[in-house]
Structures are given as C-alpha cells and as structure tokens.
Design a protein around this motif. Structure first.
Motif, mmCIF file in Angstrom:
data_model
loop_
_atom_site.group_PDB
_atom_site.id
_atom_site.type_symbol
_atom_site.label_atom_id
_atom_site.label_comp_id
_atom_site.label_asym_id
_atom_site.label_seq_id
_atom_site.Cartn_x
_atom_site.Cartn_y
_atom_site.Cartn_z
ATOM 1 N N LEU A 289 0.831 -1.212 0.000
ATOM 2 C CA LEU A 289 0.000 0.000 0.000
ATOM 3 C C LEU A 289 0.859 1.254 0.000
ATOM 4 O O LEU A 289 2.055 1.191 0.277
ATOM 5 C CB LEU A 289 -0.860 0.034 1.262
ATOM 6 N N ASN A 301 -3.439 0.858 -3.737
ATOM 7 C CA ASN A 301 -3.054 -0.553 -3.592
ATOM 8 C C ASN A 301 -2.151 -0.911 -4.777
ATOM 9 O O ASN A 301 -2.615 -0.961 -5.908
ATOM 10 C CB ASN A 301 -4.332 -1.409 -3.587
ATOM 11 N N VAL A 310 -5.107 -2.436 4.809
ATOM 12 C CA VAL A 310 -5.625 -1.070 4.631
ATOM 13 C C VAL A 310 -5.979 -0.468 5.995
ATOM 14 O O VAL A 310 -5.607 0.674 6.309
ATOM 15 C CB VAL A 310 -6.868 -1.076 3.700
#
Ligand code: FAD
Length: 339
Positions: A289, A301, A310
């Motif tokens: 990420l 991403n 996340v």
C-alpha cells in the motif's frame, strides 16, 4: 437475478481488495428486488448493498446476501420554465447522469462531475466536490427497507445530510436499499464558482455553456490530480477533512502558520491532505500500500493488499496525525462487513 454462491468481489471494489460474497445477486428491477427480499431462504440472512465499490474497504468476506441494484432510468417528474424535477434510478453510473443532465439543458450537477460510483450510493455519503453537495440539489430519496421490502420515500430533511454523511451512513446503516434519487435541476443556470481552482474561471455568465465549461474544468482537474482506479486501485480520499473549534484552530495556526483551513458552521475545516502531506505521508509506501505521490489523501493498492492491511495503515496514519497535531482523523470509505 439468480443469486450466485461464494462470489468473488475483487473486481467489484476499486481498491481491488480480495473478498467473497456468501450470495451475490444483481437485480435489474424493483419487483425483482422485492421478490428477493421476500424469499424465505434468505429471510434471516444479513443483507449488504453494493454499488460500484468506489467507497469501500472490504475487510473480510461478506456474509448473507450481497445485492447490487442495477436499476436504470432517468425520468422527468415535473417541468416548468425554470426548473425540472428528475428521478434517477440507483444503478445509473453517476458521471453519465451528470453528462446526460447537461445534454438535456439541465444545470446543477456539473461540480459533481467525474465522481465514481452509482447514483444509489450518492446520498449514502452525500457526495460533494468543488463547493456543491448532492443535498443542495436533492428533493427526496426512494428506498426499500431491507428487513421487509417496504417501499418508502425519505424527504431531504429525513435524510439528515451532513458533510460526507447521511442517515443511511451514520444513523441506520444497512437498513435501506436506495432505489432512486429525486433532484431539482435548473433551466436558468446558477453557477457555483467560489471553490478553489474554479475561481480561476472568473465571472462566467450564468448560461448552460458556462455550466458545460465548469464540467470540463472539473473533469480536467480531477484527471490531473486523482489516480484513475482502473490503473491504480484506490477509493478516493481516505480521510474526511476534520472540523475543529475556534480555540483549537487558533492553537494549530500558531504552531503551523501555513495550515490550510476553511471556516464552516461551528468551526474550521482542516485540509486533511495538508495534514498528511506536512507529516510526510505523501508518496510513502508501506508494503503493498501507499499514499499517492501527488495526492497524500489517497491510499493506493500497488498489488495484493488486503482489507486488514488497509485498516492497519489507516490506524498508523491516524496515530501519527494525532501525535503530531492533536487532530483526530475520520475514515471516509465504509468498512464492510459492518462490525
Ligand atoms: C478516484 C475517486 C474519487 C472520488 N471522489 C469523490 C468526491 O469528490 N466526492 C465524494 O463525495 N466521493 C468521492 N469518491 C467516493 C465515491 O466515488 C462515492 O462515495 C460514490 O458515491 C460511491 O459510489 P459506489 O456506487 O461506488 O458505492 P459503494 O462503494 O459500492 O458503496 C458505498 C456505500 O454505500 C452503500 N450503498 C451503495 N449503493 C447503495 C444503495 N443503492 N442503497 C443503499 N446503500 C448503498 C454501500 O453499502 C456502502 O456502504 C471518490 C472515489 C474515488 C475512487
């Protein structure tokens, strides 16, 4: 409208997070939806509604029924010399709606150009951009109650809209499926040009051509500044702009004279992008990420990140911003499944 068991959702969320639906069903009409909600085998199953998946963090597989209402149609309900009242079905892609309304000579949605997603999700977080929110144009929202399939219409007041917020998002999430949105649009334009880069357009005459120019400008700015989820998976702005009181704002201004903030009802809205950029998050990568190299507020991403990754990065950022500025960030995308 056949429910599909164990369906992958990776391609149905713009962050491209891996997750599966226990049952996925894409319904094209209201009677189909009503029939689905009445089906005995799904009676006690949890129900989740998805649109295009552009404002989601899929943290895990979704249990029960996952419904994508692909209802289509834009119809005129009332029409006079100055205004038109229009009903837009939930499955209409939002940006195509904006283009269509301008093509018909109806003005009012141009500042909301190029926001991804379907119309049914637009009231959920009261989409907004460049000084306009959906709530400014909205008359009412038609819904089906997920528990029993009852069809209802909620007035704008009943939707309790706020900044990226509504009754659907904060008060009773998961209770309603939005089937259509009713808006008032103008035939005699009234432009909103006070916000940020739109000011550069100068004093445009209030004409339909000017509204089309605003749309072109908004699309150009967004294409320049925001990564396209089709090329680099993301869910747009990851955090809301926090609102602080006057004393708190004064303290921040003293410590950080270049702070970007705007007066709003009840205090000051702080630019979350400025907080992240000042804290050095712009362009930072963390495993699969990262925060985008031109837009610190957009989490991207790069590969095979999961919903857990996340949420972990989001927590890291929140803790850092809290420690540096004493400001609490709130996530903008919705986390599913709801816990
Ligand atoms: C690049 C990018 C830029 C963006 N820019 C903006 C911006 O400028 N302003 C802004 O406000 N947003 C922005 N967003 C966020 C997003 O586009 C909007 O929130 C959009 O309305 C989400 O639509 P969707 O169909 O993808 O909803 P989804 O992500 O599928 O769903 C979002 C939420 O709405 C619920 N929902 C969806 N459809 C329905 C329905 N029919 N009935 C009931 N609940 C429903 C879902 O359960 C979920 O909780 C951006 C996103 C991206 C990726």
């Amino acid at each position: 409208m056949k429910p599909v068991p164990d369906a992958p959702l990776d391609a149905m969320n713009t962050l491209r997070l891996p997750a599966r639906a226990e049952w996925l069903v894409q319904a094209d009409t209201e009677p189909e939806l009503a029939q689905l909600l009445a089906e005995p085998r799904f009676r006690d199953e949890p129900r989740t509604v998805l649109g295009e998946g552009s404002n989601l963090v899929l943290a895990d597989d979704l249990p029960g029924l996952v419904i994508r209402p692909r209802l289509r149609g834009i119809r005129v309900l009332d029409d006079d010399e100055h205004q038109v009242r229009v009903e837009i079905a939930a499955g209409e892609p939002w940006d195509a709606v904006v283009q269509h309304t301008l093509d018909q000579g109806w003005q009012g949605l141009e500042n909301l150009s190029l926001i991804p997603g379907w119309t049914g999700a637009a009231p959920y977080q009261n989409i907004g951009a460049y000084g306009v929110e959906l709530a400014d144009r909205l008359e009412s929202v038609r819904v089906l109650r997920l528990a029993d399939g009852a069809a209802l219409e909620l007035s704008r007041a009943e939707c309790r809209f706020g900044y990226r917020d509504s009754v659907f998002k904060s008060v009773c999430p998961g209770e309603y499926l939005i089937t259509a949105v009713r808006v008032w649009l103008n035939k005699t334009p009234s432009l909103v040009l006070h916000y940020g880069p739109l000011r550069e357009l100068g004093a445009l005459p209030a004409t339909l051509d000017s509204a089309r120019r605003v749309r072109e400008r908004v699309c150009a700015i967004r294409r320049e500044r925001l990564p396209d989820p089709a090329e680099l998976p993301n869910a747009g702005s990851f955090f809301k702009n926090p609102v602080v009181g006057a004393a708190e704002h004064e303290r921040l201004k003293q410590d950080w004279p270049d702070l970007i903030s705007f007066p709003v009802d009840g205090g000051y809205k702080i630019a979350a992008g400025w907080l992240l950029e000042t804290a050095g998050w712009k362009g930072q990568r963390w495993g699969e990420l990262g925060m985008h190299e031109h837009q610190a507020l957009v989490m991207v991403n790069y590969g095979r990140a999961t919903g857990a990754d996340v949420l972990a990065l989001a927590e890291r950022i929140r803790a850092d911003i809290r420690a540096r500025f004493g400001v609490e960030l709130e996530r903008e995308p919705v986390v599913l499944p709801r816990r």
